[in-house]
Each structure stands twice: as structure tokens, then as C-alpha cells.
Motif scaffolding. Structure first.
Motif, PDB file in Angstrom:
ATOM      1  N   UNK A 134       0.685  -1.318  -0.071  1.00  0.00           N
ATOM      2  CA  UNK A 134      -0.138   0.060  -0.034  1.00  0.00           C
ATOM      3  C   UNK A 134       0.921   1.390   0.135  1.00  0.00           C
ATOM      4  N   UNK A 135       1.831   1.100   0.766  1.00  0.00           N
ATOM      5  CA  UNK A 135       2.671   2.528   0.998  1.00  0.00           C
ATOM      6  C   UNK A 135       3.625   2.580  -0.385  1.00  0.00           C
ATOM      7  N   UNK A 136       3.862   1.494  -1.037  1.00  0.00           N
ATOM      8  CA  UNK A 136       4.737   1.332  -2.211  1.00  0.00           C
ATOM      9  C   UNK A 136       3.665   2.078  -3.391  1.00  0.00           C
ATOM     10  N   UNK A 137       2.497   1.363  -3.431  1.00  0.00           N
ATOM     11  CA  UNK A 137       1.632   1.859  -4.440  1.00  0.00           C
ATOM     12  C   UNK A 137       1.446   3.309  -4.478  1.00  0.00           C
ATOM     13  N   UNK A 138       1.074   3.673  -3.278  1.00  0.00           N
ATOM     14  CA  UNK A 138       0.870   5.230  -3.110  1.00  0.00           C
ATOM     15  C   UNK A 138       1.863   5.977  -3.337  1.00  0.00           C
ATOM     16  N   UNK A 139       3.038   5.593  -3.050  1.00  0.00           N
ATOM     17  CA  UNK A 139       4.393   6.859  -3.476  1.00  0.00           C
ATOM     18  C   UNK A 139       4.569   6.557  -4.949  1.00  0.00           C
ATOM     19  N   UNK A 140       4.064   5.977  -5.809  1.00  0.00           N
ATOM     20  CA  UNK A 140       4.230   5.844  -7.264  1.00  0.00           C
ATOM     21  C   UNK A 140       2.914   6.521  -7.909  1.00  0.00           C
ATOM     22  N   UNK A 141       1.939   7.044  -7.132  1.00  0.00           N
ATOM     23  CA  UNK A 141       0.978   8.005  -7.727  1.00  0.00           C
ATOM     24  C   UNK A 141       1.680   9.230  -8.101  1.00  0.00           C
ATOM     25  N   UNK A 151       6.657  10.101  -2.798  1.00  0.00           N
ATOM     26  CA  UNK A 151       7.061   9.714  -1.530  1.00  0.00           C
ATOM     27  C   UNK A 151       8.407   8.821  -1.855  1.00  0.00           C
ATOM     28  N   UNK A 152       9.176   8.744  -0.726  1.00  0.00           N
ATOM     29  CA  UNK A 152      10.414   7.928  -1.017  1.00  0.00           C
ATOM     30  C   UNK A 152      10.453   6.428  -0.788  1.00  0.00           C
TER      31      UNK A 152
END
Length: 174
Positions: free
Chosen positions: A46-53, A58-59
Motif C-alpha cells: 500500500x505504501x509503495x503503490x501510493x508513493x508511485x502515484x 514519497x521516497x
């Protein structure tokens, strides 16, 4: 009569993106840390997916490194690749479907224009390098969609760049 201060629309977009990013971290990693539980692969995804939007930069490389001790490298790389590619496809789709004037209202026009210029000038190399290095690849995906860059080519080059990035990170931090 007092003059009203006009708050630009971008401020609200940045504020909303910040609130969403904080909520994503709070409801995943933060909740697990607070409860004393082991970090879950779902939280990482979830964090990784969100960071690529494109609107939530996000780092994500730090999240990848953080989760490496908890799961096998293959699992973390697979989740990282899958979530990054799904998010990049969404970014590409936004660029393809939404009129540029609307996108410029949401994001910094200069960033997108620079990304478009780099794609026009260097094509696949730009997409590859921005996915290989911890640069703003979601903005490149958005610009590629706006330019109607061929999706299959964009997808293949992005996936290859991301795979190499995560293999190098795995090799360096495992």
C-alpha cells in the motif's frame, strides 16, 4: 475593507496529498509499529503503490529497504514491481485521458513540461533512467501519457528500469 488573501489551488492539492500520505503511513506502518506487530507485506504494498502515484511523491526506496529484513528479497521485489507498475499505469492513464490544462492546475507546470521535453528528446532512455534511479518516475509516466507515448514500450522500459533498481537495492541492503 480588508483585502482577502487568495490561496492558490495548488496549495489545496498539496495539502490533500500530504494528508493522504500521512494517513497511508499512519494506517499501515504507524499502526503496526504502535501495536508492536510485525510489518505486513500488505502495508508495504500500500505504501509503495501510493508513493508511485503522481500526486503523492514519497521516497518508496526507503520503504523497500525498511521491509527487506522482514521478508525474502523475492517477495519484496515482486510486490514492489507489481505495485509500482500498477501505479505507473494509472499515472500514464491520467496523462492520456485528462486534458493538460487540468493536470497543470493540479501539478507544477514546469515539472511536467521538463518531463515532456526529456521524453521528446531522449525517449526510452528518459523513462528507463527515471525508473532506475530514485527520481520522479510518476511524473515521467504522466508526461508519457500526455504525449501518447506507446504504452507497450513505456510499460516494458519502466518495468526493466524498476527491476534493475530493486535488484541493486536488494544487493546493496540485504
Amino acid at each position: 475593507m480588508k483585502a482577502r488573501i487568495k490561496i492558490p489551488r495548488k496549495f489545496y492539492v498539496i495539502l490533500l496529498a500530504s494528508v493522504v500520505a500521512i494517513c497511508v503511513f499512519s494506517f499501515t506502518i504507524g499502526r503496526e509499529l504502535y501495536a508492536g506487530k510485525t510489518e505486513s507485506i500488505f502495508s508495504f504494498g500500500l505504501v509503495h503503490f501510493s508513493g508511485y502515484l503522481f500526486f503523492l511523491l514519497m521516497p518508496v526506496e526507503l520503504a523497500f529497504i525498511y521491509y527487506l529484513p522482514f521478508y525474502s528479497g523475492l517477495e519484496v521485489i515482486a510486490v514492489a514491481l507489481a505495485t509500482a507498475m500498477v501505479a505507473q499505469c494509472i499515472d500514464y492513464g491520467f496523462g492520456r485521458l485528462i486534458r493538460p490544462k487540468r493536470i497543470f492546475k493540479l501539478m507544477d507546470r514546469e515539472k511536467i513540461v521538463k518531463a515532456e521535453h526529456k521524453i521528446r528528446q531522449y525517449g526510452m532512455l528518459t523513462i528507463f533512467v527515471f525508473n532506475l534511479l530514485p527520481l520522479s518516475s510518476p511524473v515521467i509516466a504522466l508526461a508519457a501519457g500526455m504525449l501518447h507515448y506507446r504504452f507497450k514500450r513505456f510499460f516494458a522500459v519502466s518495468a526493466f528500469g524498476l527491476l534493475l533498481k530493486y535488484l541493486v537495492l536488494f544487493w546493496c541492503f540485504s
